[in-house]
Design an enzyme around this catalytic site. Structure first.
Site, short mmCIF file in Angstrom:
data_model
loop_
_atom_site.label_atom_id
_atom_site.label_comp_id
_atom_site.label_asym_id
_atom_site.label_seq_id
_atom_site.Cartn_x
_atom_site.Cartn_y
_atom_site.Cartn_z
N ARG A 51 1.02 -1.47 0.13
CA ARG A 51 0.33 0.14 -0.17
C ARG A 51 0.88 1.67 -0.10
O ARG A 51 0.53 2.09 -0.71
CB ARG A 51 -0.97 -0.13 1.00
CG ARG A 51 -2.35 -0.72 1.23
CD ARG A 51 -2.51 -1.67 2.62
NE ARG A 51 -1.70 -2.62 3.17
CZ ARG A 51 -1.66 -3.78 2.59
NH1 ARG A 51 -2.77 -3.85 1.67
NH2 ARG A 51 -0.20 -4.18 2.63
N THR A 52 1.99 1.27 0.79
CA THR A 52 2.63 2.88 1.71
C THR A 52 3.32 2.63 -0.08
O THR A 52 2.91 3.82 -0.96
CB THR A 52 3.28 2.46 1.97
OG1 THR A 52 2.56 1.86 3.00
CG2 THR A 52 4.20 4.13 2.64
N LYS A 80 26.19 -4.11 -1.94
CA LYS A 80 28.17 -4.12 -1.98
C LYS A 80 28.60 -3.43 -0.54
O LYS A 80 30.01 -3.54 -0.72
CB LYS A 80 28.60 -3.43 -3.12
CG LYS A 80 27.83 -4.08 -4.51
CD LYS A 80 28.27 -2.87 -5.84
CE LYS A 80 27.45 -2.86 -6.56
NZ LYS A 80 27.26 -2.04 -7.47
N ARG A 101 11.01 4.19 3.14
CA ARG A 101 10.70 2.50 4.87
C ARG A 101 12.24 1.88 4.83
O ARG A 101 12.98 1.36 3.47
CB ARG A 101 9.73 1.81 3.96
CG ARG A 101 9.53 0.57 4.73
CD ARG A 101 8.41 -0.12 4.43
NE ARG A 101 7.25 0.49 5.23
CZ ARG A 101 6.38 0.11 4.32
NH1 ARG A 101 5.88 -2.08 4.48
NH2 ARG A 101 5.14 1.02 5.03
N1 CP Z 1 -0.07 -0.28 5.55
C1 CP Z 1 1.26 -0.42 4.65
O1 CP Z 1 2.00 0.12 5.50
O2 CP Z 1 0.85 -1.01 3.98
P1 CP Z 1 2.12 -1.27 3.74
O3 CP Z 1 3.26 -2.29 4.63
O4 CP Z 1 1.44 -2.94 2.87
O5 CP Z 1 2.82 -0.73 2.46
#
Ligand code: CP
Length: 303
Positions: A51-52, A80, A101
């Site tokens: 999603r994110t 590396k 992320r």
């Molecule tokens: N809600 C959310 O963070 O989903 P994902 O891990 O799929 O991005």
């Protein structure tokens, strides 16, 4: 908000958060706008996401922007031995804004401190997930017609769930009454609970999800048990099916109740609940596109 990184939800004031929601409403009415055509956004996902990552990419595409990035670090020079510092300094040369992320708590803050372009935290370990919080606030406001004075239950892994941490902190601005439902081992960390206590808000803790909770709440925020954060796989196996929401459990729920979940779901919501008019988690995921369009436009100074 121009050029302002978003790492923890408190990096944005309540007024700034509400501004994001207001602009998101505009994007919901008119989602295709070619305002990012001169911008390149870097999307760096060192940890899995559906999603994110994809809602950011959808948001950027609908605004006419370009995307560079990766969905797994194993295809990059991190393999590396390149440091996060060097990766960020390099990618900042290629982009106007970085969405990242990373499984390491604090990595997003570190990236924002060294990056010459703004950084959006798309989830750092068990710490925070502020863009999820903004879409959660948007979803609550849309379904309840207000944010103030609501009863909100958080259910599941309150210890490792970063979406829970950020949303609890944000909801402390709205006189929320919190119902915290978790196994004893997965209670909300005291560092997060401190925010509730500082504002003298009411909170109740439970280990069972039953009629002591469900009939009293406006929002039921379900979460999965975060398998990847457990050091002991047997401990995960013991706890993984602790809560499974089923339709019969909703019989005494309020008319306005909405069931939310940041997703992915494992088995904490029975799929038959999906047909309930109170199930809102897939619409919630859609709202992520509008909110991320708003956030990108505001940080890039285009709204
Ligand atoms: N809600 C959310 O963070 O989903 P994902 O891990 O799929 O991005």
């Amino acid at each position: 908000m121009k050029n302002k990184s978003l790492i923890s939800i408190n990096d944005y004031s309540k007024e700034e958060q509400l501004e994001v929601l207001k602009v998101a409403e505009e994007f919901e009415k008119n989602p295709v706008q070619n305002i990012l055509s001169n911008n390149v956004i870097a999307s760096l996902f060192f940890e899995p996401s559906t999603r994110t990552r994809l809602s950011f990419e959808s948001a950027i595409s609908r605004l006419g922007g370009k995307i560079v990035g990766f969905s797994e670090a194993s295809n990059t020079s991190v393999k590396k031995g390149e440091s996060l510092r060097d990766s960020i300094l390099t990618v900042a040369n290629y982009s106007d804004l970085i969405v990242m992320r990373n499984p390491l708590e604090g990595s997003a803050r570190f990236a924002s401190e060294i990056s010459p372009v703004p950084v959006i935290n798309a989830g750092d370990g068990s710490n925070q997930h502020p863009t999820q919080t903004l879409l959660d606030l948007y979803s609550i406001k849309k379904t309840q017609n207000k944010l103030d004075n609501l009863n909100v239950a958080f259910v599941g892994d309150l210890k490792y769930g970063r979406t829970v941490h950020s949303l609890v902190i944000a909801l402390c601005n709205y006189n929320t009454t919190f119902h915290l439902v978790s196994p004893v081992e997965l209670k909300l960390p005291s560092s997060v609970k401190m925010n509730i206590k500082e504002k003298n808000l009411k909170y109740y803790q439970y280990t069972e999800l039953d009629d002591n909770v469900i009939p009293n709440v406006d929002v039921l925020y379900m979460t999965r048990i975060q398998k990847e954060r457990f050091s002991d796989p047997l401990e995960y196996e013991r706890i993984k099916n602790y809560y499974i929401l089923k339709n019969d459990m909703l019989e005494n729920s309020k008319e306005n109740l909405r069931i939310m979940h940041p997703l992915p779901r494992v088995n904490e919501i029975d799929i038959n609940v999906d047909k309930s008019p109170k199930a809102y988690y897939f619409q919630q995921a859609l709202n992520g596109v509008y909110v991320r369009q708003a956030l990108l436009s505001l940080i890039l100074g285009l709204k």
